[in-house]
Design a protein around this motif. Structure first.
Motif, PDB file in Angstrom:
ATOM      1  N   ALA A 130      56.590  76.670 -91.430  1.00 37.27           N
ATOM      2  CA  ALA A 130      55.995  76.447 -89.991  1.00 37.27           C
ATOM      3  C   ALA A 130      56.806  76.537 -89.014  1.00 37.27           C
ATOM      4  CB  ALA A 130      54.972  75.338 -89.946  1.00 37.27           C
ATOM      5  N   ASP A 131      58.324  76.788 -89.244  1.00 38.75           N
ATOM      6  CA  ASP A 131      59.338  76.271 -88.417  1.00 38.75           C
ATOM      7  C   ASP A 131      59.297  77.451 -87.269  1.00 38.75           C
ATOM      8  OD1 ASP A 131      60.028  74.510 -90.107  1.00 38.75           O
ATOM      9  OD2 ASP A 131      62.150  75.425 -90.671  1.00 38.75           O
ATOM     10  N   TYR A 132      59.835  77.297 -85.986  1.00 44.40           N
ATOM     11  CA  TYR A 132      59.891  78.393 -85.132  1.00 44.40           C
ATOM     12  C   TYR A 132      61.364  78.024 -84.178  1.00 44.40           C
ATOM     13  CZ  TYR A 132      57.557  75.167 -81.966  1.00 44.40           C
ATOM     14  OH  TYR A 132      57.145  74.088 -80.813  1.00 44.40           O
ATOM     15  N   VAL A 133      61.426  78.569 -83.206  1.00 44.71           N
ATOM     16  CA  VAL A 133      62.497  78.487 -82.093  1.00 44.71           C
ATOM     17  C   VAL A 133      61.915  78.384 -80.814  1.00 44.71           C
ATOM     18  CG1 VAL A 133      64.641  79.075 -81.206  1.00 44.71           C
ATOM     19  CG2 VAL A 133      64.368  79.541 -83.283  1.00 44.71           C
ATOM     20  N   GLU A 134      61.930  77.088 -80.210  1.00 41.11           N
ATOM     21  CA  GLU A 134      61.566  76.835 -78.738  1.00 41.11           C
ATOM     22  C   GLU A 134      62.777  77.075 -77.877  1.00 41.11           C
ATOM     23  OE1 GLU A 134      58.862  76.731 -76.125  1.00 41.11           O
ATOM     24  OE2 GLU A 134      58.290  75.311 -77.925  1.00 41.11           O
ATOM     25  N   GLU A 135      62.517  78.277 -76.947  1.00 37.79           N
ATOM     26  CA  GLU A 135      63.620  78.659 -75.934  1.00 37.79           C
ATOM     27  C   GLU A 135      63.845  77.353 -75.117  1.00 37.79           C
ATOM     28  OE1 GLU A 135      62.661  82.087 -74.046  1.00 37.79           O
ATOM     29  OE2 GLU A 135      62.461  83.468 -75.761  1.00 37.79           O
ATOM     30  N   ALA A 136      65.331  77.511 -74.734  1.00 43.66           N
ATOM     31  CA  ALA A 136      65.740  76.229 -73.984  1.00 43.66           C
ATOM     32  C   ALA A 136      67.031  76.762 -73.482  1.00 43.66           C
ATOM     33  CB  ALA A 136      65.845  74.904 -74.773  1.00 43.66           C
ATOM     34  N   ASP A 137      67.113  76.346 -71.984  1.00 43.32           N
ATOM     35  CA  ASP A 137      68.450  76.333 -71.252  1.00 43.32           C
ATOM     36  C   ASP A 137      68.920  74.799 -71.191  1.00 43.32           C
ATOM     37  OD1 ASP A 137      68.006  79.366 -70.719  1.00 43.32           O
ATOM     38  OD2 ASP A 137      66.578  78.534 -69.239  1.00 43.32           O
ATOM     39  N   LEU A 138      68.152  74.095 -71.139  1.00 36.65           N
ATOM     40  CA  LEU A 138      68.724  72.524 -70.975  1.00 36.65           C
ATOM     41  C   LEU A 138      67.965  71.758 -72.077  1.00 36.65           C
ATOM     42  CD1 LEU A 138      70.637  70.316 -69.570  1.00 36.65           C
ATOM     43  CD2 LEU A 138      68.324  70.139 -68.129  1.00 36.65           C
ATOM     44  N   VAL A 139      68.588  71.174 -72.998  1.00 40.18           N
ATOM     45  CA  VAL A 139      67.985  69.925 -73.836  1.00 40.18           C
ATOM     46  C   VAL A 139      68.430  68.666 -73.536  1.00 40.18           C
ATOM     47  CG1 VAL A 139      67.561  69.457 -76.500  1.00 40.18           C
ATOM     48  CG2 VAL A 139      67.886  71.881 -75.626  1.00 40.18           C
ATOM     49  N   ILE A 140      67.235  67.927 -73.392  1.00 41.53           N
ATOM     50  CA  ILE A 140      67.587  66.603 -73.226  1.00 41.53           C
ATOM     51  C   ILE A 140      67.177  65.600 -74.116  1.00 41.53           C
ATOM     52  CG2 ILE A 140      67.314  64.551 -71.533  1.00 41.53           C
ATOM     53  CD1 ILE A 140      66.450  66.863 -69.412  1.00 41.53           C
ATOM     54  N   LYS A 141      68.104  64.876 -74.693  1.00 35.07           N
ATOM     55  CA  LYS A 141      68.067  63.913 -75.856  1.00 35.07           C
ATOM     56  C   LYS A 141      67.248  62.607 -75.424  1.00 35.07           C
ATOM     57  CE  LYS A 141      71.980  64.855 -77.101  1.00 35.07           C
ATOM     58  NZ  LYS A 141      73.159  64.549 -78.040  1.00 35.07           N
ATOM     59  N   ALA A 142      66.148  62.258 -75.633  1.00 40.19           N
ATOM     60  CA  ALA A 142      65.754  60.951 -75.152  1.00 40.19           C
ATOM     61  C   ALA A 142      65.198  60.388 -76.435  1.00 40.19           C
ATOM     62  CB  ALA A 142      64.497  60.875 -74.153  1.00 40.19           C
ATOM     63  N   LEU A 143      66.111  59.742 -76.989  1.00 36.53           N
ATOM     64  CA  LEU A 143      65.738  59.408 -78.333  1.00 36.53           C
ATOM     65  C   LEU A 143      65.865  57.810 -78.678  1.00 36.53           C
ATOM     66  CD1 LEU A 143      67.856  62.053 -80.367  1.00 36.53           C
ATOM     67  CD2 LEU A 143      65.447  61.973 -80.062  1.00 36.53           C
ATOM     68  N   GLY A 144      66.159  57.276 -77.547  1.00 30.82           N
ATOM     69  CA  GLY A 144      66.167  55.667 -77.461  1.00 30.82           C
ATOM     70  C   GLY A 144      67.995  55.347 -77.304  1.00 30.82           C
ATOM     71  N   GLY A 164      78.613  79.215 -77.562  1.00 32.73           N
ATOM     72  CA  GLY A 164      78.733  77.999 -77.185  1.00 32.73           C
ATOM     73  C   GLY A 164      77.529  77.399 -76.334  1.00 32.73           C
ATOM     74  N   LYS A 165      76.517  77.988 -75.949  1.00 32.60           N
ATOM     75  CA  LYS A 165      75.615  77.734 -74.840  1.00 32.60           C
ATOM     76  C   LYS A 165      74.331  77.812 -75.560  1.00 32.60           C
ATOM     77  CE  LYS A 165      74.051  76.492 -70.807  1.00 32.60           C
ATOM     78  NZ  LYS A 165      72.670  76.171 -71.128  1.00 32.60           N
ATOM     79  N   VAL A 166      73.470  76.508 -75.551  1.00 33.70           N
ATOM     80  CA  VAL A 166      72.193  76.501 -76.151  1.00 33.70           C
ATOM     81  C   VAL A 166      71.261  77.428 -75.683  1.00 33.70           C
ATOM     82  CG1 VAL A 166      71.209  74.561 -74.759  1.00 33.70           C
ATOM     83  CG2 VAL A 166      70.441  74.791 -76.873  1.00 33.70           C
ATOM     84  N   THR A 167      70.520  78.036 -76.419  1.00 34.98           N
ATOM     85  CA  THR A 167      69.675  78.832 -76.191  1.00 34.98           C
ATOM     86  C   THR A 167      67.893  78.694 -76.549  1.00 34.98           C
ATOM     87  OG1 THR A 167      70.090  80.202 -78.087  1.00 34.98           O
ATOM     88  CG2 THR A 167      70.872  80.916 -75.985  1.00 34.98           C
ATOM     89  N   GLY A 168      68.283  77.588 -77.503  1.00 34.80           N
ATOM     90  CA  GLY A 168      66.706  77.182 -77.974  1.00 34.80           C
ATOM     91  C   GLY A 168      66.942  76.061 -79.006  1.00 34.80           C
ATOM     92  N   VAL A 169      65.874  75.423 -79.479  1.00 34.51           N
ATOM     93  CA  VAL A 169      65.666  74.319 -80.199  1.00 34.51           C
ATOM     94  C   VAL A 169      64.753  74.895 -81.569  1.00 34.51           C
ATOM     95  CG1 VAL A 169      64.624  72.105 -80.694  1.00 34.51           C
ATOM     96  CG2 VAL A 169      65.482  72.696 -78.486  1.00 34.51           C
ATOM     97  N   MET A 170      65.799  74.673 -82.747  1.00 28.10           N
ATOM     98  CA  MET A 170      64.713  75.041 -83.805  1.00 28.10           C
ATOM     99  C   MET A 170      64.020  73.960 -84.370  1.00 28.10           C
ATOM    100  SD  MET A 170      67.800  76.832 -86.166  1.00 28.10           S
ATOM    101  CE  MET A 170      69.161  75.527 -85.580  1.00 28.10           C
ATOM    102  N   VAL A 171      62.518  74.334 -84.239  1.00 27.82           N
ATOM    103  CA  VAL A 171      61.628  73.275 -84.416  1.00 27.82           C
ATOM    104  C   VAL A 171      61.059  73.472 -86.010  1.00 27.82           C
ATOM    105  CG1 VAL A 171      59.311  72.281 -83.517  1.00 27.82           C
ATOM    106  CG2 VAL A 171      61.381  73.379 -81.893  1.00 27.82           C
ATOM    107  N   GLN A 172      60.555  72.210 -86.526  1.00 32.44           N
ATOM    108  CA  GLN A 172      59.891  72.291 -87.769  1.00 32.44           C
ATOM    109  C   GLN A 172      58.406  71.668 -87.188  1.00 32.44           C
ATOM    110  OE1 GLN A 172      62.337  70.526 -90.629  1.00 32.44           O
ATOM    111  NE2 GLN A 172      62.934  68.617 -89.622  1.00 32.44           N
ATOM    112  N   LYS A 173      57.448  71.975 -87.769  1.00 30.62           N
ATOM    113  CA  LYS A 173      55.985  71.379 -87.334  1.00 30.62           C
ATOM    114  C   LYS A 173      55.844  70.361 -88.507  1.00 30.62           C
ATOM    115  CE  LYS A 173      53.467  72.314 -84.910  1.00 30.62           C
ATOM    116  NZ  LYS A 173      53.332  71.613 -83.271  1.00 30.62           N
ATOM    117  N   MET A 174      55.089  69.240 -88.190  1.00 31.38           N
ATOM    118  CA  MET A 174      54.973  68.064 -89.008  1.00 31.38           C
ATOM    119  C   MET A 174      53.444  67.710 -89.136  1.00 31.38           C
ATOM    120  SD  MET A 174      58.429  67.583 -88.813  1.00 31.38           S
ATOM    121  CE  MET A 174      58.553  65.806 -89.571  1.00 31.38           C
TER     122      MET A 174
END
Length: 474
Positions: free
Chosen positions: A383-397, A354-364
């Motif tokens: 071209a997808d990959y996983v970016e490791e993360a302990d904290l993800v901050i959503k700054a989407l507006g 239940g704790k985030v470990t990464g962001v699944m990223v798709q290249k554009m």
């Protein structure tokens, strides 16, 4: 004047990245008087000042540059303050590279723009230091009262104009300190909090009443406000964060930008914040990934650096040239160690227990232009990959809250986007005596536009009060 050919553009000295990463102090030093006069003298005093026409407030920029260049600083401040309620704030946080400086005539001729923002900041800071900025008293008091919901830049600008005219003004705000995003949304390294607090105190000392920790719809009803005041201005801003509905988005460690920045700014006041102390909204020792490409995302990445994150990456689905945030801020962030992953978008989140470990990223990649004319991002398959993360901050507006429901006012007119429907210039709504200004009308926008809206609305309300008084006197 006209020294732009002999004198090159020069900004105030910027602290080294290593030094500024250690604190939340402003990154630029102050101009000395001689340097401010020198840089102001570069203004060409052109016949059609595009800097002024591209400023939402239409500030008299060539005039106060000329006054600064000739050492008449008190007059320069008076000229600046005449059209701008908070020039020292705009000098710090306005995107001058997109507004006044970006349209400077000598910049177009290849000589480098006048450093308008830095000079504006210097003028007003000097005015405060010399005691030229004083609480004001209206020539006469008026009986009319105005209630303002929201103590952000739009509400404060309206309050300033109305109070100077003698109107009784009360501001209601949900937070414990006035200023809105100026106080709790923008980090101290861009806008020191004492700069905001001294403006709040100036308004209070000038007779504006602040009612803090007040939630309209809970602590006081909107109907009661309308009954209590001759006019009501809605200046709530937009605080509802846009979200990501994708796999794993409910994992712990995925947080909203506004929550992250608010906690950080509360800490700068010396407040004890449980979410920070627990590590929930603290970047220290973490791999941080920020999703978004606007100025809020830049605030988040640079705050994370200062909190001691082990790494900070920013994902943005377009390239650098199409990024909505300030290019100056991107440069500052890169200097401080932030890594930008351009043409990258999240498609989900990885987690463990239940704790985030990464962001699944798709290249554009950028494809054909969309309805706005910008090239639309397209997914690169495989071209997808996983970016490791302990904290993800959503700054989407940000989006507007559902005010008609929150306040029990279904008749409050809103657009299909949820913003309050109001007249372009006056801010008047279809409800008698109710006005709206700033982001709650425009959607998320610039502080300088909120200031303009607040000033325009105050002028419209005064015209209405004066017309009513004239009729009563007949």
């Amino acid at each position: 004047m006209l020294k732009f050919v002999q004198i090159e553009r020069d900004m105030p000295e910027k602290r080294t990245a290593e030094a500024r990463k250690e604190d939340f102090d402003e990154i630029y030093a102050e101009f000395a008087q001689a340097k401010a006069e020198e840089q102001a003298s570069r203004c060409s005093q052109c016949g059609v000042p595009y800097c002024q026409s591209h400023c939402p407030l239409h500030n008299n920029i060539p005039d106060w540059l000329r006054l600064t260049a000739t050492g008449r600083l008190e007059e320069a401040y008076a000229t600046s303050q005449a059209t701008n309620t908070f020039p020292e704030i705009c000098g710090r946080i306005c995107p001058q590279d997109r507004l006044c400086e970006g349209n400077c005539v000598i910049e177009q001729s290849g000589h480098g723009t006048v450093t308008i923002g830095a000079v504006e900041k210097y003028i007003t800071d000097t005015a405060w230091e010399n005691g030229w900025v004083k609480p004001f008293a209206p020539l006469h008091e008026r009986s009319e009262s105005v209630g303002i919901i929201g103590a952000g830049p739009g509400g404060l600008a309206a309050a300033d104009m109305l109070r100077r005219a003698g109107v009784q003004v009360t501001i209601y705000d949900r937070y414990d300190r006035a200023g809105g995003l100026l106080t709790y949304g923008i980090p101290g390294f861009k806008l020191e909090k004492d700069v905001v607090m001294r403006r709040n105190k100036l308004l209070e000392d000038s007779g504006v009443t602040f009612v803090m920790n007040c939630n309209v719809g809970e602590d006081i009803s909107f109907a009661d406000l309308r009954a209590k005041h001759d006019a009501v201005i809605i200046a709530t801003g937009v605080y509802k964060s846009r979200d990501l509905a994708m796999p794993g988005s409910g994992a712990a460690g995925i947080v909203k930008a506004i929550d992250f920045l608010t906690v950080s700014n509360k800490r700068s006041f010396g407040d004890t914040v449980a979410e920070f102390d627990s590590g929930e909204l603290n970047a220290e020792g973490k791999k941080v990934v920020v999703i978004g490409g606007g100025d809020t995302a830049m605030d988040c990445v640079r705050t994370s650096i200062r909190e001691g994150a082990t790494s900070v990456k920013c994902l943005y689905r377009r390239d650098r040239a199409n990024m909505p945030g300030s290019q100056r801020e991107v440069q500052n962030a890169e200097e401080e160690g932030v890594v930008f992953e351009w043409l990258s978008a999240p498609k989900g989140f990885a987690d463990a227990d239940g704790k985030v470990t990464g962001v699944m990223v798709q290249k554009m990649r950028l494809g054909a232009p969309d309805a706005t004319g910008r090239q639309a991002p397209e997914v690169i398959e495989g071209a997808d990959y996983v970016e490791e993360a302990d904290l993800v901050i959503k700054a989407l507006g940000f989006e507007p809250e559902d005010l008609p429901t929150l306040w029990g006012q279904p008749e409050l007119p809103v657009t299909r986007w949820g913003t309050v429907k109001a007249e372009f210039k006056s801010g008047a709504t279809d409800l008698p005596g109710v006005y709206a200004v700033g982001d709650i009308v425009r959607g998320a926008s610039l502080v300088v536009w909120a200031i303009k809206d607040g000033r325009d609305c105050a002028e419209a309300i005064l015209e209405r009060f004066n017309a009513k008084a004239a009729v009563a006197a007949e």
